[in-house]
Design an enzyme around this catalytic site. Structure first.
Site, mmCIF file in Angstrom:
data_model
loop_
_atom_site.group_PDB
_atom_site.id
_atom_site.type_symbol
_atom_site.label_atom_id
_atom_site.label_comp_id
_atom_site.label_asym_id
_atom_site.label_seq_id
_atom_site.Cartn_x
_atom_site.Cartn_y
_atom_site.Cartn_z
ATOM 1 N N GLY A 26 -39.919 24.799 -14.496
ATOM 2 C CA GLY A 26 -39.923 24.288 -15.943
ATOM 3 C C GLY A 26 -39.563 25.670 -16.775
ATOM 4 N N SER A 27 -39.614 25.681 -17.884
ATOM 5 C CA SER A 27 -39.204 26.791 -18.913
ATOM 6 C C SER A 27 -39.993 27.909 -18.554
ATOM 7 C CB SER A 27 -39.066 26.413 -20.368
ATOM 8 O OG SER A 27 -40.732 25.957 -20.601
ATOM 9 N N GLU A 29 -41.138 29.162 -15.857
ATOM 10 C CA GLU A 29 -41.183 29.727 -14.470
ATOM 11 C C GLU A 29 -39.658 30.255 -14.478
ATOM 12 O OE1 GLU A 29 -44.104 27.415 -14.773
ATOM 13 O OE2 GLU A 29 -42.165 26.411 -14.993
ATOM 14 N N GLU A 48 -43.792 17.289 -8.611
ATOM 15 C CA GLU A 48 -44.453 18.304 -7.957
ATOM 16 C C GLU A 48 -45.460 17.905 -6.787
ATOM 17 O OE1 GLU A 48 -43.609 19.553 -12.263
ATOM 18 O OE2 GLU A 48 -44.145 17.618 -10.934
ATOM 19 N N HIS A 71 -44.829 24.083 -12.244
ATOM 20 C CA HIS A 71 -44.838 24.325 -14.106
ATOM 21 C C HIS A 71 -45.901 23.892 -14.530
ATOM 22 C CE1 HIS A 71 -43.205 24.097 -17.931
ATOM 23 N NE2 HIS A 71 -43.074 23.106 -18.030
ATOM 24 N N HIS A 281 -66.762 7.405 7.434
ATOM 25 C CA HIS A 281 -65.881 6.716 6.234
ATOM 26 C C HIS A 281 -66.827 5.665 5.537
ATOM 27 C CE1 HIS A 281 -62.023 4.451 4.915
ATOM 28 N NE2 HIS A 281 -62.396 5.125 3.872
ATOM 29 N N GLY A 399 -57.187 11.640 3.342
ATOM 30 C CA GLY A 399 -57.130 10.096 2.994
ATOM 31 C C GLY A 399 -56.202 9.834 1.940
#
Length: 522
Positions: A26-27, A29, A48, A71, A281, A399
């Site tokens: 993004g800007s 980065e 992402e 970003h 679980h 998971g």
């Protein structure tokens, strides 16, 4: 001429071999990538979560930390699902994200991450926004060490956009310091384990992901053979820790207290290597182990050892611990346990999950790696598709869905000489379908096998525990996965009948480009 923060960071990354960058910029980065080095490789993900998944697969397959660039706040938020998975996978990642310019942070500028270091917690080992631009290289060095120190995991750095062109600290050395990461257990407890194991009449071993991560495969096989001990895979283990065609392999422990206790009945000592004791679980009642059965655990994470409810836990590396026990163990002769019952081959009359997995086992190349995210198909996979080598199987430990497809791309980038198969559910594929575009862009010949059963069938089966006949929101139909693959630059094949399966798999394995098989199962 002064050296900038960016130039020092580039030298630092190059010295560590971290020249592959997984990102979606993004800007805030962009200055990081000014004059992007020719010897660096930027792997672009279109979302992402895909970026995190690809980096996770790459880091697991290389065994070293991967660099991720996201970003600001929104990008980190998009990546959080797979960041959680990386945390559960114990994957070493150095995750960076842009921040607004320091001169603007006194207000609330557009794209500012107001609580940058808090956002990724609690699923990173360390989170930092350096106090000064000059501190960025030192923070990156610390981040790498923290990520790679057992138990490994992701770390996070927030870096303001104007830091990159600031003068660097002239005293900082970008060359990496040696990193010692071998963890040895308490010698008194190691001797207690050896003595108990030698004295046991019917020991059993439970193997988890740390066996594979710690390169202890051969040592664990030697230990099981010396003690003639059955070996179970730990509940929901995301890696292969023992050859599943070995005569001593007993199968996969269930993630429920009662069935697990029943599986371990008849043994007087349980040795858990590189796994929690145990991951469940569903809730259940009763004791953890059968009567008159003791438990020892070897695990690298002190927190995991702390919540183990009974027995003796040794905090240390699996490989070092098992190797030490092997040097001194001398058990009395024991009879060989009966082998695991083998299922008969299924017929090819109907294209079922069992036939798909049986055929995949027959046709896949010997050195291939399988990355799995097909919860409904997992039982058939465990019965029909044995993994017999270390680092041959990867799945998601959390998971969460959306990891398998991009992780397969990352594994293929890290292991270009080995064929990679992504075994995916139809529902889970849609969480990160953008990974197909990255696979095509990178030219990695992954074979994506999408098992289409018309929805989230794992939930249909799980709903029976709650006496729900048909849960809402589990039907996923009308999607042409092969068509989506073709639109993103891959080869797409549709398989509806048993006689189409072998030829489609052979075409995919022979291909030099990513190929998706949309397999309709009954």
């Amino acid at each position: 001429m002064s050296t900038t923060v960016r130039e020092v960071v580039v030298a630092q990354l190059r010295a560590r071999g971290m020249t592959t960058v997984f990102g979606n910029p993004g800007s805030t980065e962009l200055p990081m990538f000014r004059d992007f080095p020719n010897d660096f490789h930027y792997v672009l993900g279109l979302q992402e979560s895909v970026v995190l998944g690809m980096a996770d697969g790459y880091a697991q397959a290389t065994g070293s930390a991967a660099l991720v660039n996201l970003h600001s706040a929104a990008g980190v938020g998009h990546a959080m699902g797979n960041l959680f998975t990386a945390w559960r996978n114990r994957t070493p990642l150095v995750v960076t994200a842009g921040q607004q310019a320091r001169s603007l942070l006194v207000g609330e500028p557009f794209l500012m991450n107001d609580r940058a270091t808090e956002l990724p917690r609690p699923y990173v080992k360390w989170s930092c926004e350096p106090a000064r631009a000059q501190d960025v290289p030192a923070a990156l060095a610390r981040a790498f060490h923290v990520a790679m120190t057992p138990p490994r995991g992701p770390v996070f750095l927030s870096i303001p956009v104007d830091d990159w062109d600031r003068p660097a600290d002239p005293g900082f050395d970008p060359n990496p310091r040696p990193l010692g990461a071998t963890m040895r257990p308490d010698p008194y407890l190691a001797e207690a384990l050896r003595s108990a194991l030698d004295a046991a009449e019917r020991p059993v071993i439970v193997v988890g992901a740390e066996v594979d991560r710690d390169h202890a495969f051969d040592e664990v096989v030697a230990l099981a053979e010396r003690h003639q001990a059955r070996v179970w895979a730990a509940p929901l283990s995301p890696r292969c820790g023992f050859p599943e065609d070995h005569p001593l392999f007993a199968g996969f422990l269930p993630a429920a207290r009662g069935p697990l206790r029943e599986a371990l009945t008849g043994h007087d000592l349980v040795l858990v290597l590189g796994a929690p004791a145990f991951t469940f679980h569903v809730e259940d009642e009763g004791p953890l182990l059968p009567p008159e059965c003791s438990l020892f655990q070897v695990v690298e994470d002190a927190d995991t050892a702390a919540w183990t409810p009974l027995g003796t836990s040794l905090v240390g590396g699996v490989r070092a611990t098992v190797a030490e026990i092997l040097t001194r163990s001398s058990p009395a002769p024991r009879p060989t346990p009966p082998p695991r019952e083998r299922l008969p081959r299924v017929s090819d009359d109907v294209l079922t999950e069992a036939l798909l997995l049986q055929t995949l086992a027959d046709e896949r190349p010997d050195a291939s790696i399988v990355v799995e995210e097909a919860p409904t198909t997992r039982v058939a996979m465990q019965a029909r598709l044995p993994f017999v080598r270390p680092e041959s199987f990867f799945t998601c430990a959390s998971g969460g869905l959306g990891h398998g497809m991009p992780a397969a791309v990352g594994v293929a980038l890290a292991r270009p000489a080995q064929p990679v198969v992504a075994l995916l559910g139809d529902g889970s594929s849609m969480y990160s379908i953008q990974a197909l575009w990255s696979a095509a862009r990178e030219g990695v010949p992954v074979t994506f096998v999408v098992v289409d059963n018309g929805g989230y069938a794992a939930l249909d089966g799980f709903a029976e525990r709650f006496r729900i006949s048909k849960p809402v929101g589990t039907s996923v139909t009308g999607i042409d996965y092969a068509g989506l693959a073709r639109d993103m630059g891959c080869t797409g094949l549709t398989v509806r009948w048993p006689d189409e399966l072998v030829s489609a798999l052979r075409q995919a394995f022979a291909s030099t480009v990513p190929t998706l098989l949309h397999v309709h199962v009954h």
